[in-house]
Scaffold this motif. Structure first.
Motif, short mmCIF file in Angstrom:
data_model
loop_
_atom_site.label_atom_id
_atom_site.label_comp_id
_atom_site.label_asym_id
_atom_site.label_seq_id
_atom_site.Cartn_x
_atom_site.Cartn_y
_atom_site.Cartn_z
N LYS A 187 0.86 -1.19 0.00
CA LYS A 187 0.00 0.00 0.00
C LYS A 187 0.89 1.23 0.00
O LYS A 187 1.83 1.32 0.82
CB LYS A 187 -0.88 -0.01 1.25
CG LYS A 187 -1.82 1.19 1.38
CD LYS A 187 -2.61 1.06 2.69
CE LYS A 187 -3.56 2.21 2.89
NZ LYS A 187 -4.25 2.11 4.19
N LYS A 205 -3.15 3.64 -2.82
CA LYS A 205 -3.50 2.45 -3.60
C LYS A 205 -2.97 1.25 -2.84
O LYS A 205 -1.85 1.29 -2.29
CB LYS A 205 -2.87 2.52 -5.00
CG LYS A 205 -3.28 1.32 -5.89
CD LYS A 205 -2.47 1.28 -7.19
CE LYS A 205 -3.11 2.01 -8.33
NZ LYS A 205 -4.40 1.48 -8.79
N LYS A 208 -7.18 -1.90 -4.49
CA LYS A 208 -8.17 -1.00 -3.90
C LYS A 208 -7.60 0.41 -3.91
O LYS A 208 -6.41 0.60 -3.63
CB LYS A 208 -8.41 -1.46 -2.46
CG LYS A 208 -9.69 -0.97 -1.83
CD LYS A 208 -9.85 -1.70 -0.48
CE LYS A 208 -11.07 -1.22 0.28
NZ LYS A 208 -11.16 -1.88 1.59
N ASP A 209 -8.45 1.40 -4.24
CA ASP A 209 -8.02 2.80 -4.21
C ASP A 209 -8.68 3.52 -3.05
O ASP A 209 -9.82 3.23 -2.69
CB ASP A 209 -8.39 3.50 -5.53
CG ASP A 209 -7.59 2.95 -6.70
OD1 ASP A 209 -6.36 2.89 -6.57
OD2 ASP A 209 -8.19 2.55 -7.73
N TYR A 210 -7.94 4.48 -2.46
CA TYR A 210 -8.47 5.27 -1.35
C TYR A 210 -8.34 6.76 -1.67
O TYR A 210 -7.34 7.18 -2.27
CB TYR A 210 -7.68 5.01 -0.06
CG TYR A 210 -7.69 3.58 0.43
CD1 TYR A 210 -8.60 3.15 1.38
CD2 TYR A 210 -6.75 2.65 -0.04
CE1 TYR A 210 -8.60 1.84 1.86
CE2 TYR A 210 -6.73 1.34 0.41
CZ TYR A 210 -7.66 0.94 1.36
OH TYR A 210 -7.65 -0.36 1.82
N GLN A 211 -9.32 7.57 -1.28
CA GLN A 211 -9.27 9.03 -1.43
C GLN A 211 -9.42 9.67 -0.06
O GLN A 211 -9.98 9.08 0.86
CB GLN A 211 -10.42 9.52 -2.34
CG GLN A 211 -10.47 8.90 -3.74
CD GLN A 211 -9.30 9.33 -4.61
OE1 GLN A 211 -8.80 10.44 -4.46
NE2 GLN A 211 -8.86 8.45 -5.50
N LEU A 250 -7.60 10.27 2.48
CA LEU A 250 -7.14 9.52 3.66
C LEU A 250 -6.45 10.45 4.64
O LEU A 250 -5.68 11.33 4.25
CB LEU A 250 -6.10 8.47 3.23
CG LEU A 250 -6.53 7.03 2.97
CD1 LEU A 250 -5.28 6.19 2.82
CD2 LEU A 250 -7.39 6.46 4.08
#
Length: 611
Positions: A128, A136, A149-152, A154
């Protein structure tokens, strides 16, 4: 009839298949976790190196490491791998930032393979990257991508986190040993002053680099304050103690070169020359280096190592345009050490006294040594104690790491091992009864005692550890009071006169089964009461239970199961500031207090008799 040789016969392996079929090319030996350079530690190190490189570039001052049985998690607070390249970095060969010399001029892992090998050799692998609130996370199994998996938005600091579980298909039975990981983490902080590593909740930090390393690892106070010298791409720390032998810690680009190499060879030679020149006396090299404790760390462009596990430096030069390793180490040491000794007269006087003392002791035992050598020469022609093997650790061979010697008590045990051993890689040395207790004695006893003299000759460690003939020195004694006592006496001998043998991780205890539990279909060998209970439950009914009292009771046919691929070894390890007495009590194993008292009393009785 020959097989068809056409286009269909030419196979190109996927990158992960290649690594999984030939893991030795990438991480050296697989091992089971009982040696510090076994594959599972190399996996951990490959991930750590990337995080430490980020710190060296000025990004992120802490690294969190967690090892929970088989799950390893490493989180750094560097820049975080660019998200668009995250998959490529862990799954495409020859992808990485380390090809640009300006960014990673002096890194250990220059082949862009390290983290890909970890991915390919893990049953679960997750990476990650967090950059400015965006992240990501990518999932793999055995090098094959299984999801992402994508994260926004954070609320997490920048950096990279890697989680992996070494694959049991590759590593079979293995276990992470806490002491080896602690040593690794401490070394990272000694080589990177200012970096904080938190491992399983414990924090490690060093302000003074290699000076801290020596202070941490010395059993006794040094006889003069540690000489700590720093230069461009080189750092050195030197002192002397009162122990036998020479103790070195050498590093290249942060890699612990446990087997030394060109940089350590240069250091040892130039140290002798510098000290001879300073005192204007032609001292014997062994007198100058007796009882030395030193650490040397250098940085080299594109280092060449003699083995895949990078434990011995082979590079002759510092870099394409730089001087030779020898000249680099030599020029620095000659100038800086000479300057230091000129400015610090008290240290120079103490060092001179130590050298003269060593010379006096060496001359005092030279007569005994000569007689002992003649005796050993005669005995070697018909040395009934040693049944040698064909492959040795100090010779060139792909299997030299496997070279081992069993030290056994009595004829029956050595007979069983001799008949069931692998004659290529396993030697046997048999003791006749209990060896002498050497606690507190001088080295003279090594030559006066025939058994110890022959053991020293068999191991080939009289002059230097570099000549050691066996990688693993395995103490194979019964698990009773007498066997424990012999085990302790041998460890005492090694600690007293050849401490490097233990410090460099060459000494092991052979674990042998206490019980055999079997019925007509199946046999289990059990190493503890718990294992015995489990085996009884598995076999049900009324299985036959045999208690092995000594190694001599185990037949050669059975013995080959315990010294072959399933061999169980416990490494004998030095812990910080442990005295010989503390080591002795530690290696009594799980005895009752009465047994411990019995052994301690016997140890002291023997010691008094000797004196």
């Amino acid at each position: 009839m020959s097989a068809n040789y056409d286009e269909g016969a030419i196979k190109t392996l996927d990158w992960q298949e290649h690594i999984r079929r030939r893991p030795g090319m990438y991480i050296g030996k697989l091992g089971d976790g009982t040696s510090a350079d076994d594959g599972i530690y190399v996996l951990l190190k490959e991930v750590m190196d990337n995080s430490v490189d980020e710190f060296m570039m000025g990004h992120g001052k802490k690294i969190l490491v967690n090892v929970d049985q088989d799950l390893v998690t490493i989180r750094d607070y560097g820049r975080g791998i660019p998200l668009g390249k995250l998959v490529d970095v862990v799954s495409k060969m020859n992808t990485g930032a380390k090809y640009d010399n300006k960014v990673f001029k002096k890194s250990v892992g220059l082949n862009g393979v390290g983290i890909k090998a970890v991915n390919a050799l893990s049953s679960d692998f997750t990476i990650k990257a967090v950059r400015e609130g965006v992240a990501k996370e990518v999932y793999f199994s055995q090098g094959v991508k299984t999801g992402e998996k994508d994260y926004q938005n954070l609320d997490e600091e920048n950096g990279t986190e890697v989680r992996f579980v070494p694959d049991v298909e590759v590593f079979k039975k293995y276990r992470y040993m806490n002491d080896y990981i602690v040593n690794m983490m401490k070394n990272y902080t000694f080589l990177n002053a200012g970096l904080t590593i938190e491992y399983n909740g414990e924090k490690f930090y060093s302000r003074n680099g290699l000076r801290d390393l020596l202070e941490e690892n010395m059993d006794h106070d040094p006889i003069y304050p540690i000489i700590h010298l720093r230069g461009e791409d080189i750092e050195v720390a030197i002192t002397h103690g009162n122990q036998y032998g020479e103790d070195y810690y050498s590093f290249v680009n942060g890699q612990h070169t446990t087997q030394g190499g060109t940089h350590l060879q240069a250091f040892r030679e130039v140290l002798v020359k510098t000290i001879r020149d300073f005192y204007k006396k032609d001292f014997d090299p062994s007198d100058i280096r007796a009882s030395i404790v030193a650490a040397v760390s250098i940085k080299v462009e594109e280092p060449v190592f003699e083995s895949q596990t990078k434990t011995k430096l082979g590079s002759r030069d510092i870099g394409p345009d730089g001087p030779s390793v020898r000249a680099h180490v030599g020029n620095f040491l000659q100038t800086e050490l000479d300057n230091f000794l000129h400015k610090n007269h008290e240290v120079a006087e103490v060092l001179l006294r130590r050298i003269v003392e060593s010379e006096r002791e060496r001359k005092a035992i030279s007569g005994v040594k000569k007689l002992a050598r003649q005796r050993a020469k005669k005995a070697n022609l018909h040395n009934k104690k040693l049944r040698d093997c064909r492959i040795h650790f100090n010779e060139k061979s792909d299997r030299k790491e496997e070279s081992s010697i069993f030290i056994t008590e009595g004829d029956s045990a050595s007979g069983s091992i001799t008949k069931s051993r692998d004659v290529n890689t396993q030697a046997v040395f048999s003791l006749k009864g209990k060896p002498l207790n050497t606690f507190g004695l001088t080295k003279k006893v090594v030559y006066e005692n025939e058994e110890f003299n022959l053991l020293q000759a068999a191991l080939n460690i009289e002059e230097s550890m570099e000549d050691l003939r066996y990688n693993k020195v395995i103490i194979a004694t019964d698990a009773d009071v007498d066997g424990m006592h012999i085990r302790l006496l041998l460890i005492t001998f090694f600690l007293q006169f050849f401490p490097e043998l233990i410090k460099k991780g060459h000494v092991y205890i052979l674990q042998t089964p206490l019980f055999r539990v079997r019925n007509k279909q199946k046999t289990y060998y059990c190493y503890s009461e718990e294992e015995k209970i489990k085996a009884i439950n598995k076999l049900r009914g009324k299985p036959e239970i045999t208690r092995f009292k000594g190694l001599g009771e185990i037949s050669p046919d059975e013995f080959k199961h315990f010294i072959g691929k399933d061999i169980r070894l416990d490494p004998v390890q030095m812990k910080k500031h442990e005295s010989v007495a503390e080591m002795l009590s530690y290696y009594m194993g799980k005895n009752t207090p009465e047994r411990q008292e019995f052994i301690i009393e016997n140890l002291y009785v023997e010691k008094d008799e000797v004196m």
